[in-house]
Design a protein around this motif. Structure first.
Motif, PDB file in Angstrom:
ATOM      1  N   GLY A  49      -5.447  -8.056   6.050  1.00  0.00           N
ATOM      2  CA  GLY A  49      -4.387  -7.146   5.635  1.00  0.00           C
ATOM      3  C   GLY A  49      -4.420  -5.791   6.308  1.00  0.00           C
ATOM      4  O   GLY A  49      -3.509  -4.973   6.108  1.00  0.00           O
ATOM      5  N   SER A  52      -1.323  -5.479   8.838  1.00  0.00           N
ATOM      6  CA  SER A  52      -0.040  -5.415   8.135  1.00  0.00           C
ATOM      7  C   SER A  52       0.118  -4.085   7.411  1.00  0.00           C
ATOM      8  O   SER A  52       1.183  -3.453   7.462  1.00  0.00           O
ATOM      9  CB  SER A  52       0.072  -6.571   7.130  1.00  0.00           C
ATOM     10  N   THR A  53      -0.936  -3.640   6.741  1.00  0.00           N
ATOM     11  CA  THR A  53      -0.889  -2.359   6.044  1.00  0.00           C
ATOM     12  C   THR A  53      -0.662  -1.224   7.024  1.00  0.00           C
ATOM     13  O   THR A  53       0.133  -0.310   6.771  1.00  0.00           O
ATOM     14  CB  THR A  53      -2.190  -2.140   5.247  1.00  0.00           C
ATOM     15  N   THR A 164      -8.500  -2.483   2.555  1.00  0.00           N
ATOM     16  CA  THR A 164      -7.743  -3.646   2.118  1.00  0.00           C
ATOM     17  C   THR A 164      -8.713  -4.697   1.554  1.00  0.00           C
ATOM     18  O   THR A 164      -9.904  -4.443   1.422  1.00  0.00           O
ATOM     19  CB  THR A 164      -6.922  -4.224   3.276  1.00  0.00           C
ATOM     20  N   LEU A 262       8.291  -9.327   5.413  1.00  0.00           N
ATOM     21  CA  LEU A 262       7.047 -10.042   5.693  1.00  0.00           C
ATOM     22  C   LEU A 262       6.848 -11.073   4.600  1.00  0.00           C
ATOM     23  O   LEU A 262       7.092 -10.796   3.426  1.00  0.00           O
ATOM     24  CB  LEU A 262       5.855  -9.076   5.724  1.00  0.00           C
ATOM     25  N   HIS A 266       0.666 -11.891  -0.547  1.00  0.00           N
ATOM     26  CA  HIS A 266      -0.343 -10.935  -0.098  1.00  0.00           C
ATOM     27  C   HIS A 266       0.271  -9.747   0.621  1.00  0.00           C
ATOM     28  O   HIS A 266      -0.295  -8.653   0.614  1.00  0.00           O
ATOM     29  CB  HIS A 266      -1.365 -11.627   0.810  1.00  0.00           C
ATOM     30  N   GLN A 267       1.465  -9.956   1.222  1.00  0.00           N
ATOM     31  CA  GLN A 267       2.102  -8.839   1.905  1.00  0.00           C
ATOM     32  C   GLN A 267       2.680  -7.824   0.920  1.00  0.00           C
ATOM     33  O   GLN A 267       2.808  -6.643   1.247  1.00  0.00           O
ATOM     34  CB  GLN A 267       3.196  -9.347   2.850  1.00  0.00           C
ATOM     35  N   ASN A 270      -0.226  -5.678   0.329  1.00  0.00           N
ATOM     36  CA  ASN A 270      -0.396  -4.778   1.470  1.00  0.00           C
ATOM     37  C   ASN A 270       0.630  -3.649   1.431  1.00  0.00           C
ATOM     38  O   ASN A 270       0.310  -2.493   1.750  1.00  0.00           O
ATOM     39  CB  ASN A 270      -0.265  -5.552   2.780  1.00  0.00           C
ATOM     40  N   CYS A 271       1.848  -3.986   1.032  1.00  0.00           N
ATOM     41  CA  CYS A 271       2.901  -2.977   0.943  1.00  0.00           C
ATOM     42  C   CYS A 271       2.574  -1.948  -0.138  1.00  0.00           C
ATOM     43  O   CYS A 271       2.765  -0.736   0.057  1.00  0.00           O
ATOM     44  CB  CYS A 271       4.235  -3.667   0.652  1.00  0.00           C
ATOM     45  N   TRP A 302       5.744  -7.150  12.063  1.00  0.00           N
ATOM     46  CA  TRP A 302       4.339  -7.414  12.376  1.00  0.00           C
ATOM     47  C   TRP A 302       4.221  -8.860  12.831  1.00  0.00           C
ATOM     48  O   TRP A 302       3.955  -9.755  12.047  1.00  0.00           O
ATOM     49  CB  TRP A 302       3.468  -7.116  11.156  1.00  0.00           C
ATOM     50  N   ARG A 305       2.228 -13.007  11.867  1.00  0.00           N
ATOM     51  CA  ARG A 305       1.711 -13.106  10.509  1.00  0.00           C
ATOM     52  C   ARG A 305       2.774 -13.774   9.645  1.00  0.00           C
ATOM     53  O   ARG A 305       3.750 -13.152   9.259  1.00  0.00           O
ATOM     54  CB  ARG A 305       1.343 -11.737   9.950  1.00  0.00           C
ATOM     55  N   ASP A 318       1.036 -18.000  12.320  1.00  0.00           N
ATOM     56  CA  ASP A 318       0.214 -17.180  11.444  1.00  0.00           C
ATOM     57  C   ASP A 318      -1.184 -17.031  12.030  1.00  0.00           C
ATOM     58  O   ASP A 318      -1.862 -18.026  12.302  1.00  0.00           O
ATOM     59  CB  ASP A 318       0.129 -17.774  10.043  1.00  0.00           C
TER      60      ASP A 318
END
Length: 446
Positions: A49, A52-53, A164, A262, A266-267, A270-271, A302, A305, A318
């Motif tokens: 993550g 993405s973060t 993360t 995304l 899990h995203q 991350n958001c 991104w 992913r 992915d």
């Protein structure tokens, strides 16, 4: 030295491997004039993550009007992807120019027997920090390469540190328990500097919380101080393959019916973590607005992913490359099936680096996959696991499997055999994703 020569030089540094420690990068940066000093930065560690973060934070800050540097690794297609300013990759001419400038410095450091030669990642980090200094970025978003405590990026003193989700990876270097790994990741926490932490295993959170107390660092915990949920009451029709709606509530901002382009639950985590970091920055004078935050999140890109690159049949790329990442991918695939998006079969094209738990990763994937194509990336920092080992793991689980040594041919084979409603998932390594992504984007560098 031109760009191609610079790349050959950087690749040659791979022979020095991963050599964690700060002495070499500190000496190199000193010789460069300490370009990192005074740099306002967000420092991001974690197992999965991080990228993405970082991408979400970068997009929010740019939407807020700031000039932003972004440093991530590895790249997918072009080395220049690792270093960006305002969303644009570093020009090749600047890579060559700065590497050429560093050459005599590197030779000098290599002559010191106690230090040894700087590694590829150390040189890359120095390149990024020098470039950000030249471009006078307002903020730099810096992703840790490995671990945290002794990672080359840990020379910065950030405005906020972000951690993360932590799980098992690089256990040969970071330790074999979650506590060991968390201790290394928590090494990015600096005295008195605030920290944003994503949801963690209890033992990881205990380590991080104790470190924050020791350092006098205020901590914002996602799930406690920043809450989130998936879904929304949006009016615009949306395919679940385009993104997802969610709601996130922080201590300053509440964002309902938010579109996140995304895929995967899990995203959303991350958001929420990115929003927590942006709220901390706001407390430190980096102003933004709810409108800019929303615009930045909705504009986030991104690649590689859970990226949908084709619809008929559906093809997903992915870069999940460890067991925790594969579990998140499988969670998403099960969700797609539950929503009726996968009327056909799921065929997984997989290539894995040789230092990863191949059997466990295949077993996790097998809960969602109907068949496999085993391959290997054309290039990998540590080399790829033997496709036969991947195939054997699939056979033991009763899954049909083919072997194709060439990654491009493996994808073509999967596409040729795909029927209506099938999903093709290409995963196991960011290097593999980087190999095959140009099939859909005509070799255009990201």
């Amino acid at each position: 030295m031109n760009y191609d020569e610079s790349l050959r030089f950087m690749r040659a540094l791979g022979k020095f491997g991963v050599n964690l420690g700060l002495a070499r990068i500190e000496r190199l940066l000193e010789m460069l004039g300490n370009p990192h000093q005074g740099l306002r930065a967000i420092h991001i560690a974690g197992t999965n993550g991080k990228g993405s973060t970082a991408a979400i934070i970068d997009s929010i800050l740019r939407a807020s009007g700031y000039r932003v540097g972004l440093y991530t690794s590895p790249h997918l297609v072009s080395y220049t992807e690792r270093i960006r300013v305002d969303g644009e990759a570093i020009p090749e001419i600047d890579v060559a120019r700065i590497i050429t400038r560093m050459m005599p410095m590197l030779e000098h450091i290599a002559g010191d027997r106690e230090l040894g030669h700087p590694t590829e990642f150390e040189v890359s980090t120095a390149l990024a920090l020098a470039f950000f200094n030249e471009r006078k970025v307002d903020m730099a978003v810096i992703e840790v390469g490995m671990g945290g405590r002794f990672d080359a990026t840990n020379v910065i003193t950030p405005a906020v540190s972000v951690i993360t989700h932590i799980d098992y990876d690089h256990t040969d270097r970071l330790g074999t328990t979650i506590r060991d790994i968390a201790s290394e990741k928590a090494g990015i926490i600096k005295e008195g500097r605030p920290v944003v932490v994503a949801p963690q295993h209890p033992e990881a959170w205990e380590v991080i919380e104790a470190c924050c107390r020791e350092k006098g660092s205020a901590v914002k915990l996602v799930g406690r101080d920043v809450t989130f949920c998936t879904g929304g009451f949006h009016a615009t029709p949306l395919s679940p393959l385009d993104g997802q709606y969610c709601s996130i509530k922080g201590e300053k901002y509440t964002l309902g019916d938010l579109f996140l382009p995304l895929l995967g639950r899990h995203q959303v985590v991350n958001c929420a973590t990115a929003l927590g970091a942006v709220e901390v920055l706001a407390d430190r004078g980096i102003a933004t607005s709810e409108e800019a935050i929303r615009q930045g999140i909705e504009a986030t890109r991104w690649p590689g992913r859970m990226e949908v690159v084709q619809r008929d049949p559906v093809v997903i790329l992915d870069g999940a490359h460890n067991l925790d990442g594969i579990a998140r991918l499988v969670e998403g695939l099960h969700e797609f099936r539950a929503k009726g998006l996968v009327p056909g079969r799921i065929k997984v094209v997989i290539g894995v680096s040789r230092d990863k738990p191949v059997v466990e990763m295949v077993r996790e994937l097998a809960s969602a996959a109907d068949e496999f194509v085993a391959t290997r990336a054309r290039s990998s920092r540590l080399g790829g696991a033997e496709p036969e080992a991947i195939a054997q793991a699939a056979r033991l689980l009763g899954k049909p499997v083919e072997i194709e040594m060439d990654s491009i041919e493996a994808v073509r084979r999967a596409l040729t055999g795909a029927g209506p409603g099938d999903f093709i998932v290409i995963c196991g390594s960011l290097y593999l994703v980087g190999d095959v992504r140009p099939l859909w984007f005509d070799n255009v560098s990201l």
